[in-house]
Scaffold this active site. Structure first.
Site, PDB file in Angstrom:
ATOM      1  N   ASN A  27     -54.988  -9.176 -22.205  1.00 38.10           N
ATOM      2  CA  ASN A  27     -56.188 -10.183 -22.047  1.00 38.10           C
ATOM      3  C   ASN A  27     -55.787 -11.697 -22.240  1.00 38.10           C
ATOM      4  O   ASN A  27     -54.821 -11.624 -22.910  1.00 38.10           O
ATOM      5  CB  ASN A  27     -57.626  -9.649 -22.217  1.00 38.10           C
ATOM      6  CG  ASN A  27     -57.655  -9.405 -23.630  1.00 38.10           C
ATOM      7  OD1 ASN A  27     -57.527 -10.452 -24.539  1.00 38.10           O
ATOM      8  ND2 ASN A  27     -57.825  -8.173 -24.201  1.00 38.10           N
ATOM      9  N   GLY A  35     -56.831   0.796 -23.229  1.00 37.10           N
ATOM     10  CA  GLY A  35     -55.787   0.955 -22.180  1.00 37.10           C
ATOM     11  C   GLY A  35     -54.080   0.926 -22.811  1.00 37.10           C
ATOM     12  O   GLY A  35     -53.977   1.093 -23.997  1.00 37.10           O
ATOM     13  N   ASP A  37     -52.715  -1.863 -23.568  1.00 33.95           N
ATOM     14  CA  ASP A  37     -52.709  -2.988 -24.595  1.00 33.95           C
ATOM     15  C   ASP A  37     -52.923  -2.307 -26.141  1.00 33.95           C
ATOM     16  O   ASP A  37     -52.256  -2.172 -27.004  1.00 33.95           O
ATOM     17  CB  ASP A  37     -53.750  -4.037 -24.199  1.00 33.95           C
ATOM     18  CG  ASP A  37     -53.769  -5.274 -25.095  1.00 33.95           C
ATOM     19  OD1 ASP A  37     -52.643  -5.434 -25.763  1.00 33.95           O
ATOM     20  OD2 ASP A  37     -54.530  -6.027 -24.795  1.00 33.95           O
ATOM     21  N   SER A 120     -53.360  -4.536 -14.261  1.00 39.41           N
ATOM     22  CA  SER A 120     -54.757  -4.844 -13.632  1.00 39.41           C
ATOM     23  C   SER A 120     -55.406  -3.499 -12.988  1.00 39.41           C
ATOM     24  O   SER A 120     -56.449  -3.671 -12.541  1.00 39.41           O
ATOM     25  CB  SER A 120     -54.660  -5.919 -12.396  1.00 39.41           C
ATOM     26  OG  SER A 120     -54.505  -7.125 -13.264  1.00 39.41           O
ATOM     27  N   THR A 121     -54.750  -2.252 -13.092  1.00 41.17           N
ATOM     28  CA  THR A 121     -55.130  -1.203 -12.306  1.00 41.17           C
ATOM     29  C   THR A 121     -56.087  -0.174 -13.052  1.00 41.17           C
ATOM     30  O   THR A 121     -56.304   0.587 -12.563  1.00 41.17           O
ATOM     31  CB  THR A 121     -54.309  -0.239 -11.658  1.00 41.17           C
ATOM     32  OG1 THR A 121     -53.292   0.208 -12.629  1.00 41.17           O
ATOM     33  CG2 THR A 121     -53.204  -1.159 -10.735  1.00 41.17           C
ATOM     34  N   VAL A 123     -58.691  -0.888 -16.636  1.00 45.19           N
ATOM     35  CA  VAL A 123     -60.024  -1.558 -16.831  1.00 45.19           C
ATOM     36  C   VAL A 123     -60.258  -2.608 -15.918  1.00 45.19           C
ATOM     37  O   VAL A 123     -61.543  -3.012 -15.570  1.00 45.19           O
ATOM     38  CB  VAL A 123     -60.030  -2.099 -18.242  1.00 45.19           C
ATOM     39  CG1 VAL A 123     -60.962  -3.134 -18.593  1.00 45.19           C
ATOM     40  CG2 VAL A 123     -59.580  -1.026 -19.211  1.00 45.19           C
ATOM     41  N   TYR A 124     -59.291  -3.338 -15.289  1.00 51.93           N
ATOM     42  CA  TYR A 124     -59.563  -4.576 -14.297  1.00 51.93           C
ATOM     43  C   TYR A 124     -59.598  -4.022 -12.907  1.00 51.93           C
ATOM     44  O   TYR A 124     -59.775  -5.022 -12.034  1.00 51.93           O
ATOM     45  CB  TYR A 124     -58.373  -5.596 -14.624  1.00 51.93           C
ATOM     46  CG  TYR A 124     -58.381  -6.407 -15.992  1.00 51.93           C
ATOM     47  CD1 TYR A 124     -59.496  -6.216 -16.583  1.00 51.93           C
ATOM     48  CD2 TYR A 124     -57.427  -7.105 -16.108  1.00 51.93           C
ATOM     49  CE1 TYR A 124     -59.925  -7.037 -17.778  1.00 51.93           C
ATOM     50  CE2 TYR A 124     -57.477  -8.169 -17.323  1.00 51.93           C
ATOM     51  CZ  TYR A 124     -58.644  -7.897 -18.129  1.00 51.93           C
ATOM     52  OH  TYR A 124     -58.562  -8.806 -19.276  1.00 51.93           O
TER      53      TYR A 124
HETATM   54  N1  AR6 Z   1     -48.397   3.600 -20.825  1.00 55.06           N
HETATM   55  C1  AR6 Z   1     -48.275   3.288 -19.465  1.00 55.06           C
HETATM   56  N2  AR6 Z   1     -49.349   3.005 -18.841  1.00 55.06           N
HETATM   57  C2  AR6 Z   1     -50.545   2.947 -19.440  1.00 55.06           C
HETATM   58  C3  AR6 Z   1     -50.641   3.463 -20.940  1.00 55.06           C
HETATM   59  C4  AR6 Z   1     -49.432   3.594 -21.524  1.00 55.06           C
HETATM   60  N3  AR6 Z   1     -49.697   4.009 -22.762  1.00 55.06           N
HETATM   61  N4  AR6 Z   1     -52.049   3.564 -21.093  1.00 55.06           N
HETATM   62  C5  AR6 Z   1     -52.961   3.010 -19.774  1.00 55.06           C
HETATM   63  N5  AR6 Z   1     -51.808   2.808 -18.940  1.00 55.06           N
HETATM   64  P1  AR6 Z   1     -55.172  -1.154 -18.403  1.00 55.06           P
HETATM   65  P2  AR6 Z   1     -55.675  -3.596 -17.039  1.00 55.06           P
HETATM   66  C6  AR6 Z   1     -52.068   2.506 -17.679  1.00 55.06           C
HETATM   67  O1  AR6 Z   1     -56.647  -0.713 -18.484  1.00 55.06           O
HETATM   68  O2  AR6 Z   1     -56.367  -2.963 -15.738  1.00 55.06           O
HETATM   69  C7  AR6 Z   1     -57.344  -3.844 -21.788  1.00 55.06           C
HETATM   70  O3  AR6 Z   1     -58.492  -3.616 -22.666  1.00 55.06           O
HETATM   71  C8  AR6 Z   1     -53.416   2.859 -16.876  1.00 55.06           C
HETATM   72  O4  AR6 Z   1     -53.685   4.190 -16.510  1.00 55.06           O
HETATM   73  O5  AR6 Z   1     -54.514  -0.864 -19.663  1.00 55.06           O
HETATM   74  O6  AR6 Z   1     -54.686  -4.541 -16.951  1.00 55.06           O
HETATM   75  C9  AR6 Z   1     -56.577  -5.331 -22.062  1.00 55.06           C
HETATM   76  O7  AR6 Z   1     -56.947  -5.891 -23.175  1.00 55.06           O
HETATM   77  C10 AR6 Z   1     -53.311   1.826 -15.826  1.00 55.06           C
HETATM   78  O8  AR6 Z   1     -52.538   2.499 -14.550  1.00 55.06           O
HETATM   79  O9  AR6 Z   1     -54.861  -2.427 -18.003  1.00 55.06           O
HETATM   80  C11 AR6 Z   1     -57.352  -6.006 -20.929  1.00 55.06           C
HETATM   81  O10 AR6 Z   1     -58.687  -6.384 -21.489  1.00 55.06           O
HETATM   82  C12 AR6 Z   1     -52.592   0.537 -16.085  1.00 55.06           C
HETATM   83  O11 AR6 Z   1     -52.009   1.189 -17.451  1.00 55.06           O
HETATM   84  C13 AR6 Z   1     -57.506  -4.953 -19.997  1.00 55.06           C
HETATM   85  O12 AR6 Z   1     -57.464  -3.869 -20.565  1.00 55.06           O
HETATM   86  C14 AR6 Z   1     -53.328  -0.796 -16.578  1.00 55.06           C
HETATM   87  O13 AR6 Z   1     -54.773  -0.286 -17.041  1.00 55.06           O
HETATM   88  C15 AR6 Z   1     -56.425  -5.146 -19.030  1.00 55.06           C
HETATM   89  O14 AR6 Z   1     -56.813  -4.235 -17.809  1.00 55.06           O
END
Ligand code: AR6
Length: 179
Positions: A27, A35, A37, A120-121, A123-124
């Protein structure tokens, strides 16, 4: 002569990949979150957030570089994807910007291998199929100019996302032009 770039789909946890750089879906604060991050910061250890603090944040659609600290990857490229607001707020271009910015950093550093999560897929809430087409199309476009990057991994956390990427990679034509 241009060398072939390998585009691969890997299902699993991006923090385990021993590549030159993994991309984090961060973020704008760059100070961690849930997630991928959260997983990246946990696996890298406290040195990562300390380095991130000095960067002073990152606008949506852009990316910043840190070291990998405790990760098997040497570098982390923190990309800030857009929050999905229905598609009329420039989300596609901002998401493409993340992939372009991350690859530009990788090229500047002379890195050969890079792994992306599905930015982005989670939380976003960006629609996963649309995001996969933007990811693959933008990476292909960016790498067509040549450069040091030889291997790009699309790291998918679940089987459904991995299947989506495999479909997009196998489909003929430009995924950016497919509705
Ligand atoms: N390895 C690979 N992919 C993953 C992992 C992992 N360990 N964990 C989750 N995913 P997201 P966003 C996938 O929510 O939508 C955070 O709080 C998950 O299944 O991690 O960009 C940040 O600080 C999904 O397909 O990221 C921001 O505030 C993808 O990664 C916000 O979330 C992205 O999910 C960013 O949201």
């Amino acid at each position: 002569m241009s060398r072939p770039v390998s585009l691969e789909v890997v299902e699993g946890d991006i923090t385990t990949l021993a590549v030159d750089a993994i991309v984090n879906a961060a973020n704008e604060s760059l100070l961690g979150g849930g997630g991928v991050d959260g997983a990246v910061h946990r696996a890298a250890g406290p040195g990562l957030v300390a380095e991130c603090r000095d960067l002073g944040g990152c606008p949506t659609g852009e990316a910043r570089l840190t070291r990998g600290h405790g990760l098997p990857a040497r570098w982390v490229i923190h990309a800030v994807g857009p929050v999905w607001r229905g598609g009329g707020a420039g989300e596609d271009e901002l998401l493409a910007g993340c992939y372009r910015a991350a690859l530009a950093i990788a090229s500047d550093k002379g890195l050969a291998s890079i792994a992306f999560p599905a930015i982005s897929t989670g939380v976003y809430r960006f629609p996963p199929d649309r995001a996969a087409r933007i990811a693959v199309g933008t990476v292909r476009q960016q790498l067509s100019a040549g450069g040091p990057v030889e291997r790009v991994i699309f790291c998918c956390f679940d089987a459904a996302t991995a299947a989506l990427y495999r479909d997009v990679l196998a489909s003929p034509g430009d995924p950016l032009k497919t509705p």
